[in-house]
Scaffold this active site. Structure first.
Site, PDB file in Angstrom:
ATOM      1  N   HIS A 178       0.959  -1.408   0.164  1.00  0.00           N
ATOM      2  CA  HIS A 178      -0.539   0.105  -0.247  1.00  0.00           C
ATOM      3  C   HIS A 178       1.072   1.725  -0.092  1.00  0.00           C
ATOM      4  O   HIS A 178       2.057   1.188   0.869  1.00  0.00           O
ATOM      5  CB  HIS A 178      -0.983  -0.082   1.517  1.00  0.00           C
TER       6      HIS A 178
ATOM      7  N   GLU B 202       1.530   3.507   3.103  1.00  0.00           N
ATOM      8  CA  GLU B 202       1.971   2.703   4.274  1.00  0.00           C
ATOM      9  C   GLU B 202       3.551   3.152   4.022  1.00  0.00           C
ATOM     10  O   GLU B 202       4.360   2.078   3.373  1.00  0.00           O
ATOM     11  CB  GLU B 202       1.319   1.657   4.383  1.00  0.00           C
TER      12      GLU B 202
ATOM     13  N   HIS C  39       3.662  -3.520   6.791  1.00  0.00           N
ATOM     14  CA  HIS C  39       2.076  -2.155   6.299  1.00  0.00           C
ATOM     15  C   HIS C  39       2.233  -1.679   7.989  1.00  0.00           C
ATOM     16  O   HIS C  39       3.966  -1.146   8.212  1.00  0.00           O
ATOM     17  CB  HIS C  39       1.011  -3.333   6.405  1.00  0.00           C
TER      18      HIS C  39
ATOM     19  N   GLU D 152       2.628  -5.037  10.936  1.00  0.00           N
ATOM     20  CA  GLU D 152       1.387  -3.762  11.516  1.00  0.00           C
ATOM     21  C   GLU D 152       2.639  -3.109  11.775  1.00  0.00           C
ATOM     22  O   GLU D 152       2.910  -3.319  13.146  1.00  0.00           O
ATOM     23  CB  GLU D 152       0.429  -3.641  11.423  1.00  0.00           C
TER      24      GLU D 152
END
Length: 894
Positions: A517, A520, A655, A748
């Site tokens: 993404h 990110e 991410h 994350e």
């Protein structure tokens, strides 16, 4: 400017169509619609009315006009118009009833009404009347013919216009001056006659009348060419006047080729003069936020953080912003910086919710040192009111007219969305200033000097950094590209190994992927810093890094979605929002773009077809995914081909937006459930891998950390099954596990998707140990080589099965393999097409050292021997290769 006729010079102005074009003599069909010229100085005629239909007396010429036989004109060329002094004075050579002068039109500049050298009067807006050659109407009672006071013969006056000193009175209400000398332009809004020495022919610039030419004299060959004068002033009937022609000099205009400069690359976005205080990144704690009132605890001041996300349910205990309990202009949200700060700006958003629409449209800002006496931000002498949001999600930055120094800052909403209420999310920009009460803090110790490049790198800067690292460590690095994005940006990979560009038997291959993404961005910067760190420490001889580089082939892909990153990078850290740049240029979410292999596997398991009739690994790509009209991004095709080219064993997909590590499966087995625990056959191994990264990460392991949005992952050890968090169909984690040998997890990294550049050093310290420790897990489990017992050559694509785990792996092209396992004793079987299967026990120890477990397979004899199994043909592998060829073929065609 009107378009010129190829022969007759400037084309006459288009008039209203004449209902009786045949009534005009001198033309076989009369003057057609749009081709009728205007009489000199006349006003525009009304449609469907002819000259002689106008009311008023007609003046008769004083002397009978001299007439000339006019040649028969053929249709095609424009009719030849001439100034006939023997016809009605000031009339056209083509005969017809004379036109009556119209009064001047309002709003038009009034001209002099003086004729031109060629006999064509300028468009002065004054109609000539009988008996005048100058186009000026005489007073009532004046006789026709040339003026007596002019002293000039009628011929000259007709051909040249009134000479200098003529006392011909102008029309009432007009101001006609004498002609100006040659070379001096007339005043704006007037049309004066050229000087006597002028030989210019044709209508003057700006004239709407057609050019005049003697109808009896054929034009010269040069007069018919474009741009040449059509003719000169004809002599009056019955007289011979020498015609002086102006020599036309043609100039060749050479147009220089203008080389356009290539558009320069967009400059790096200018960061605000001061960094954010940290509402979004949680550096500002909950107790530092206060508000005048709130609707409920879930909409309290602690929720007024930029880009904070709400829960799925209305009235969630952790909602998506701060909302005031009352709707008036006395409400405020307060931030305590806990030290003197120079505040420079405020960024705001509306409430994040799928149920309501609430945002603030304007607000004021005040600062204070003691939270009692408040100083407003002023724009001159008035209190500044800042424009805020027009929708809930787009961040809006307002810089203060002049920085304000204080400890506390308040945001005071003044207006809000009419159908909503007072709700907002915010970030405050500010720089700390020396505090008089804390003198030692004026000169804090300098941080240790780092050789890493802590800043955000756009595409070109990323290439330069990778090139620099490759030049500093050419013996252990290699930069290569695996494909291109939708906009043609290459997907660059940095390989770090003791033998770059070469697969070594027994050495596992590892990969990190970041930037799936584009918004990110922390993973991208961490991988760029990791390249610098490994190069620097390897040159320094760090034992841990040297062992990692010499025993592992590392591949680092810092930007899988470079198009999306460039979109977010242009907006900057605080204005990219939550989703800007997430998708590719084509609008595809890459984390949902891989083939769904889970559904086919689970359907086969429900029908007891696995593993005898349907494989539990290397599952072929579905046929629909290989169609030409399938929505597969070029970035996805490039990564799939990359997976096939290298025998990866372990991977992590980096991410941002949360602080948690997820592991497969990412897709819930019950298709209609948004959350469901869906483990893999290797669930124990995945949980171990996720725990390794989460416990080594300083931010995740901190006991003071708070939840980023609404989920509390600390109770799960900061790890969670992907499908149990939220279901994702077509994820890269699931595809990598079911289509290749690679075990992949998702990390994350931070609550803030796009942290400020000033926060990158701290984020590197939080993740440095995690990045290194996770790479070392590639050596956990068993490894070996499957060889032919006769030739001692490695057997590619041999199947390695572990008893009790319904998931197999395959050997690489050289016959070597790696199987990640937790400590314990296992029965391992190796089989290959055309060979007899072999089984042996293998023990995995707690030390992070792989256990050797190799096999030597004998070729299957022509006769089946009892007690021995001979594998048949492997149709699943052939089908997988066929589908991959189709996928690559359609990718090249796009």
């Amino acid at each position: 400017m009107a378009k010129e006729h190829p022969r007759a010079g400037p084309r006459p102005r288009t008039r209203h169509p004449d209902p009786h074009p045949e009534s005009h003599p001198g033309h076989p069909r009369g003057v057609g619609a749009g081709d009728r010229p205007e009489p000199p100085g006349s006003a525009p005629l009304r449609p469907h009315r002819r000259f002689w239909d106008l009311p008023g007396p007609r003046a008769r010429p004083a002397t009978p006009p001299l007439r000339r036989e006019e040649p028969l004109r053929t249709p095609g060329p424009l009719p030849d118009w001439r100034w006939d002094s023997g016809d009605t004075a000031g009339g056209w050579g083509q005969r017809g009833p004379p036109a009556r002068a119209a009064p001047p039109q309002p709003g038009r500049p009034r001209g002099t009404g003086v004729g031109t050298a060629s006999g064509t009067p300028k468009a002065s807006g004054v109609s000539p009347t009988k008996g005048t050659a100058s186009g000026v109407s005489p007073k009532k009672g004046a006789t026709t013919g040339p003026p007596k006071a002019s002293g000039v013969s009628p011929t000259k006056a007709t051909a040249r216009g009134p000479p200098k000193g003529s006392e011909t009175p102008p029309w009432k209400g007009t101001t006609a001056g004498p002609p100006r000398p040659s070379g001096v332009p007339p005043p704006k809004g007037t049309t004066a006659a050229p000087s006597r020495s002028s030989t210019t022919t044709g209508p003057p610039k700006g004239s709407t009348a057609p050019p005049v030419r003697d109808s009896a004299t054929p034009p010269s060959p040069g007069a018919s060419r474009r741009g040449d004068p059509v003719g000169t002033a004809p002599a009056p009937t019955g007289t011979k006047v020498a015609v002086r022609r102006r020599k036309v000099v043609r100039k060749k205009v050479v147009k220089k080729k203008v080389l356009r400069k290539k558009p320069e690359a967009p400059a790096a976005p200018q960061e605000p003069p001061c960094p954010p205080l940290g509402l979004e990144s949680l550096r500002v704690l909950d107790e530092q936020l206060r508000a005048s009132s709130h609707k409920r605890h879930g909409l309290g001041a602690h929720r007024g953080r930029l880009n904070i996300q709400s829960g799925l349910y209305d009235g969630d205990f952790y909602d998506g912003g701060w909302c005031a309990g009352r709707e008036d202009t006395e409400q405020w949200l307060e931030v305590d910086a806990r030290r003197l700060t120079r505040f420079t700006g405020v960024v705001t958003q509306g409430l994040n919710s799928i149920w309501t629409y609430d945002w603030v449209t304007s607000y004021k800002v005040q600062v204070s040192n003691d939270s009692h006496a408040w100083l407003p931000s002023r724009n001159g002498t008035e209190e500044a009111v800042f424009p805020a949001n027009k929708d809930p999600e787009t961040p809006v930055l307002n810089l203060l007219p002049s920085p304000l120094v204080g400890r506390f800052l308040r945001i005071n909403p003044q207006s809000w969305f009419p159908n909503g209420t007072v709700c907002l999310r915010a970030e405050v920009l500010g720089c700390p200033v020396p505090d008089p009460s804390d003198a030692p803090a004026w000169h804090p110790p300098a941080p240790p000097e780092s050789q890493l490049d802590f800043r955000h790198h756009n595409y070109k800067e990323m290439r330069k950094l990778m090139k620099r690292v490759s030049e500093e460590c050419p013996d252990i690095t290699r930069v290569y590209s695996i494909g291109q994005s939708s906009r043609g940006l290459r997907l660059y990979v940095m390989e770090i190994s003791d033998n770059p560009g070469q697969h070594e038997v027994g050495e596992p291959e590892f990969r990190y992927v970041a930037g799936m993404h584009g918004n990110e961005v922390l993973g991208r910067e961490l991988l760029l810093n990791l390249m610098e760190f490994l190069c620097r420490e390897f040159r320094r001889g760090d034992p841990r890094v040297v062992q990692l580089v010499t025993g592992t082939r590392i591949h680092l892909l810092p930007s899988m979605n470079p198009d999306g990153y460039e979109t977010a990078y242009k907006l900057g850290s605080e204005l990219a929002g939550w989703a800007m740049g997430r998708w590719t240029y084509e609008g595809i979410d890459l984390n949902h773009n891989f083939a769904d292999l889970n559904t086919a596997l689970w359907d086969a398991e429900d029908n007891d077809l696995v593993p005898h009739e349907f494989p539990n690994h290397y599952i072929p790509i579905p046929e629909y995914y290989t169609f030409a009209n399938a929505t597969v991004a070029p970035e996805t095709r490039a990564v799939i081909a990359w997976m096939q080219r290298y025998p990866f064993v372990l991977s992590a997909n980096l991410h941002g937006g949360e602080l948690v590590v997820t592991y497969p499966f990412d897709m819930s087995r019950t298709y209609w459930k948004a959350q469901e625990l869906t483990p893999t056959p290797d669930d124990g191994v995945f949980r171990w891998l996720a725990t390794v990264y989460a416990t080594a990460n300083l931010a995740m392991a901190s006991g003071e950390r708070r939840r980023c949005h609404y989920d509390d992952f600390t109770r799960y050890g900061n790890i969670i099954n992907g499908a149990n968090w939220h279901t994702v169909a077509g994820s890269m984690n699931d595809f990598s596990y079911l289509h290749t040998n690679c075990f992949e997890i998702t990390v994350e990294l931070s609550c803030d998707k796009f942290p400020h550049a000033s926060e990158l050093p701290e984020e590197w310290e939080n993740n440095r140990e995690s990045l290194l420790l996770f790479m070392e897990q590639v050596h956990r489990g068993i490894k070996g080589v499957v060889r032919d017992s006769d030739t001692e050559q490695g057997i590619p694509n041999a199947i390695i099965s572990v008893d009790g785990i319904n998931h197999d792996v395959r050997t690489a092209s050289d016959g070597d393999y790696w199987r990640l396992l937790n400590p314990g004793e296992y029965e391992v079987t190796a089989r290959a097409e055309g060979y007899e299967a072999a089984t042996q026990p293998c023990r995995v120890y707690f030390e992070n050292v792989p256990t050797p477990c190799s096999f030597r397979l004998a070729r299957a004899r022509g006769r089946h021997r009892p007690g021995k199994t001979r594998p048949g043909p492997d149709p699943a592998l052939r089908l997988q290769r066929l589908r991959l060829r189709r996928l690559r073929a359609h990718g090249r065609g796009q």
